[in-house]
Design an enzyme around this catalytic site. Structure first.
Site, PDB file in Angstrom:
ATOM      1  CB  SER A 226     -43.324  67.280  35.430  1.00 20.99           C
ATOM      2  OG  SER A 226     -42.851  67.875  34.245  1.00 20.99           O
ATOM      3  CD  GLU A 245     -35.182  58.258  39.258  1.00 19.56           C
ATOM      4  OE1 GLU A 245     -36.198  58.149  39.981  1.00 19.56           O
ATOM      5  OE2 GLU A 245     -34.370  57.339  39.084  1.00 19.56           O
ATOM      6  CG  LEU A 246     -40.546  60.721  34.718  1.00 23.47           C
ATOM      7  CD1 LEU A 246     -41.316  60.150  33.541  1.00 23.47           C
ATOM      8  CD2 LEU A 246     -39.796  61.976  34.323  1.00 23.47           C
ATOM      9  CB  CYS A 279     -40.790  62.712  43.465  1.00 23.99           C
ATOM     10  SG  CYS A 279     -39.253  62.234  44.246  1.00 23.99           S
TER      11      CYS A 279
HETATM   12  P1  NAD Z   1     -40.262  70.193  35.468  1.00 19.87           P
HETATM   13  O1  NAD Z   1     -40.522  68.963  34.680  1.00 19.87           O
HETATM   14  O2  NAD Z   1     -41.090  71.384  35.224  1.00 19.87           O
HETATM   15  O3  NAD Z   1     -38.736  70.665  35.231  1.00 19.87           O
HETATM   16  C1  NAD Z   1     -37.649  69.806  35.464  1.00 19.87           C
HETATM   17  C2  NAD Z   1     -36.460  70.278  34.649  1.00 19.87           C
HETATM   18  O4  NAD Z   1     -36.745  70.141  33.257  1.00 19.87           O
HETATM   19  C3  NAD Z   1     -36.083  71.736  34.845  1.00 19.87           C
HETATM   20  O5  NAD Z   1     -34.682  71.873  34.840  1.00 19.87           O
HETATM   21  C4  NAD Z   1     -36.690  72.399  33.631  1.00 19.87           C
HETATM   22  O6  NAD Z   1     -36.049  73.607  33.291  1.00 19.87           O
HETATM   23  C5  NAD Z   1     -36.433  71.338  32.571  1.00 19.87           C
HETATM   24  N1  NAD Z   1     -37.280  71.409  31.382  1.00 19.87           N
HETATM   25  C6  NAD Z   1     -38.494  71.995  31.229  1.00 19.87           C
HETATM   26  N2  NAD Z   1     -38.947  71.819  29.971  1.00 19.87           N
HETATM   27  C7  NAD Z   1     -38.004  71.090  29.329  1.00 19.87           C
HETATM   28  C8  NAD Z   1     -37.900  70.564  28.014  1.00 19.87           C
HETATM   29  N3  NAD Z   1     -38.854  70.749  27.094  1.00 19.87           N
HETATM   30  N4  NAD Z   1     -36.808  69.850  27.685  1.00 19.87           N
HETATM   31  C9  NAD Z   1     -35.841  69.621  28.585  1.00 19.87           C
HETATM   32  N5  NAD Z   1     -35.876  70.097  29.860  1.00 19.87           N
HETATM   33  C10 NAD Z   1     -36.953  70.817  30.211  1.00 19.87           C
HETATM   34  O7  NAD Z   1     -40.295  69.736  37.002  1.00 19.87           O
HETATM   35  P2  NAD Z   1     -40.224  70.642  38.317  1.00 19.87           P
HETATM   36  O8  NAD Z   1     -41.472  71.436  38.437  1.00 19.87           O
HETATM   37  O9  NAD Z   1     -38.910  71.356  38.384  1.00 19.87           O
HETATM   38  O10 NAD Z   1     -40.180  69.490  39.429  1.00 19.87           O
HETATM   39  C11 NAD Z   1     -41.320  68.875  39.916  1.00 19.87           C
HETATM   40  C12 NAD Z   1     -41.512  67.515  39.289  1.00 19.87           C
HETATM   41  O11 NAD Z   1     -40.358  66.706  39.446  1.00 19.87           O
HETATM   42  C13 NAD Z   1     -42.625  66.731  39.970  1.00 19.87           C
HETATM   43  O12 NAD Z   1     -43.403  66.101  38.985  1.00 19.87           O
HETATM   44  C14 NAD Z   1     -41.878  65.706  40.801  1.00 19.87           C
HETATM   45  O13 NAD Z   1     -42.589  64.541  41.099  1.00 19.87           O
HETATM   46  C15 NAD Z   1     -40.712  65.425  39.939  1.00 19.87           C
HETATM   47  N6  NAD Z   1     -39.631  64.849  40.724  1.00 19.87           N
HETATM   48  C16 NAD Z   1     -39.368  63.516  40.607  1.00 19.87           C
HETATM   49  C17 NAD Z   1     -38.369  62.933  41.376  1.00 19.87           C
HETATM   50  C18 NAD Z   1     -38.048  61.468  41.278  1.00 19.87           C
HETATM   51  O14 NAD Z   1     -37.034  61.047  41.823  1.00 19.87           O
HETATM   52  N7  NAD Z   1     -38.853  60.665  40.614  1.00 19.87           N
HETATM   53  C19 NAD Z   1     -37.652  63.720  42.277  1.00 19.87           C
HETATM   54  C20 NAD Z   1     -37.968  65.080  42.373  1.00 19.87           C
HETATM   55  C21 NAD Z   1     -38.952  65.639  41.587  1.00 19.87           C
END
Ligand code: NAD
Length: 472
Positions: A226, A245-246, A279
């Site tokens: 995210s 990649e967000l 995403c």
């Molecule tokens: P998230 O941001 O909640 O978690 C992603 C990862 O970050 C997980 O492994 C989580 O444990 C870790 N994390 C959480 N807090 C952290 C911190 N403070 N420091 C470091 N790591 C931390 O995302 P999610 O719910 O797993 O996935 C959904 C999101 O991912 C959506 O916003 C989606 O758009 C995005 N996404 C983007 C792409 C892309 O290619 N742009 C692809 C897939 C998903």
């Protein structure tokens, strides 16, 4: 399952349950890495970076070639693991795994293709007789942090290029979906990677992420997730390379000259694959007023036909979201839109984590359903008057990952391609399309950097400039 740190599969006193989103059963548990284990992983990765740097490219390529074969051999087990922990239909998980052998081989190849250049130093006075050249070198330790929605694909898009480029990797998979990543780690070791070339740590990102991201032994962070977490990482990372990649709320424009049959069928896929948790899901459907009613009439039955249920049942096309909390959030955003004047055309109901495929019409761009990233199985349909308004609304977002347009008018297509602020632009298709080898990444708040084997390998190496001076 255990996690892999410093050449050993290890437990931890604290564990996290892995819960199947559809059955709501605990399918396994994984350790929560302790501060001591995080330190052990960082120290081992630093040693691993030295080992990996010395491994010739052809050997790294051979390891990845063997890994590609192993992933193909274990395709069914990996696919079932993805469906179990993430909840997507088995047919989708099989598709996810099926793409991986080619992707891994491509990364292996790109790792053998790192080239520098010779520098024309004598173009500057005083540099005569000197020889200058550039080298590509691995970053060292790459920290790969991945989201829940593609437990294999998005892990491979980081780990394979990082190893191909000669780095050591610390992998931190999503807390909800760690099992596939742990199984992949086993296969990587079986393929012959030096034992300290990879570490795989499990646990909640909020608890263990900051310690990993802030550490100076990590030279490169490759994060998918995210925008909120991506931004938090930028604040603690310090002097490091970052790929982010967000999130997104990708627009899809339908102009009056579009093939409405094709556009409605494609939208009924692009808003609902993986229960909308992609995403590049089509979220904001901007339809010209001239065909607004016709498009909704074509879309609604296609969406209503999507078969929902158990991810392991034959024919299921849409199953549970990652959690009941997320499904309930989707319901709240839809209710909020309806209270503001939007209307549910089909769907709108929820059974625990399974949210029915939904079309919401007459959505104002200011509503949360349009303005923020939904990450759920609903599309927000909004009428627009012509290409100018369509482009303006497509760009009225802090995100810029994927965008699509359906039109037969070449001038409008060209304008869309040039004016829409998006990392990926699809002409006559929805935003939900990706070939693994293409450069893929967002503009604006959707991120920094590109994935895809060639581009990720480039981002996981650094440049060095070398100048030979003669002895006289
Ligand atoms: P998230 O941001 O909640 O978690 C992603 C990862 O970050 C997980 O492994 C989580 O444990 C870790 N994390 C959480 N807090 C952290 C911190 N403070 N420091 C470091 N790591 C931390 O995302 P999610 O719910 O797993 O996935 C959904 C999101 O991912 C959506 O916003 C989606 O758009 C995005 N996404 C983007 C792409 C892309 O290619 N742009 C692809 C897939 C998903």
């Amino acid at each position: 399952m255990k996690m892999y740190i410093d050449r050993k599969w290890v437990d931890s006193p604290a564990t996290t349950p892995v819960i199947s989103p559809y059955s709501r059963e605990v399918v396994d548990t994984v350790p929560q890495a302790s501060p001591e284990q995080i330190e052990a992983a960082l120290a081992a990765a630093e040693r691993g970076a030295t080992t990996m740097r010395q491994l010739p490219a052809h050997e790294r390529g051979a390891i990845l070639g063997r890994l590609a074969n192993l992933v193909a051999e274990h395709q069914e087990d990996l696919a079932r693991t993805i469906s179990l922990e993430e909840g997507k239909p088995l047919s989708e998980s099989r598709g996810e795994v099926g793409r991986m052998p080619d992707l891994i081989r491509l990364c292996g190849f790109e790792g053998t293709q790192q080239r520098g250049e010779t520098l024309p130093l004598d173009a500057q006075a005083g540099a005569k007789g000197k020889l200058g050249l550039t080298l590509r070198v691995p970053c060292g330790v790459v920290l790969a942090i991945t989201p829940f929605n593609y437990p294999l694909l998005l892990v491979v898009h980081k780990v394979a290029p990082a190893l191909a480029a000669g780095n050591a990797v610390i992998l931190k998979p999503a807390n909800q979906t760690p099992l596939t990543a742990l199984k992949l780690t086993r296969l990587i070791l079986e393929a012959g990677l030096p034992e300290d070339g990879i570490q795989c740590l499990t646990g909640p990102g909020a608890a263990i992420g900051a310690a990993l991201c802030a550490d100076r032994r990590v030279r490169k962070i490759s994060f998918t997730g995210s925008t909120v977490v991506g931004e938090a990482i930028t604040r603690v990372a310090g002097v490091k390379r970052l790929s982010l990649e967000l999130g997104s709320n990708s627009p899809l424009v339908i102009l009056p000259d579009a093939d409405l049959h094709q556009a409605s069928q494609a939208t009924a896929v692009a808003g609902y694959v993986n229960a909308g948790q992609v995403c590049i899901s089509a979220q904001r459907i901007l339809v010209d007023r001239a065909v607004y009613g016709d498009f909704l009439d074509a879309l609604a039955p296609e969406v209503a036909r999507i078969a929902t249920g158990d991810p392991f049942a034959e024919g299921t096309k849409l199953s549970a979201m990652i959690s009941e909390r997320d499904a309930s959030r989707v319901g709240e955003w839809i209710d909020e839109a309806v209270a503001g004047g939007a209307r549910v055309v089909t769907g709108g109901t929820r059974d625990h984590a399974l949210f029915a495929p939904t079309v919401v019409a007459d959505v104002a761009p200011t509503m949360r359903l349009s303005r923020e990233e939904l990450f759920g199985p609903a599309v927000a349909v909004t009428p627009v008057s012509g290409i100018d308004e369509a482009i303006a609304l497509a760009n009225a977002s802090s995100y810029g990952l994927g965008a699509g347009i359906f039109t037969r008018n070449i001038d409008n297509a060209l304008r869309f391609a040039q004016e829409v602020e998006s990392g990926n632009v699809m002409i006559n298709w929805t935003p939900l399309w990706r070939a693994d080898l293409m450069p893929y990444g967002g503009l604006k708040q959707s991120g920094i950097g590109k994935e895809g084997p060639r581009y990720a390998v480039a981002e996981m190496t650094e440049g060095k400039t070398v100048v030979f001076h003669s002895g006289t």
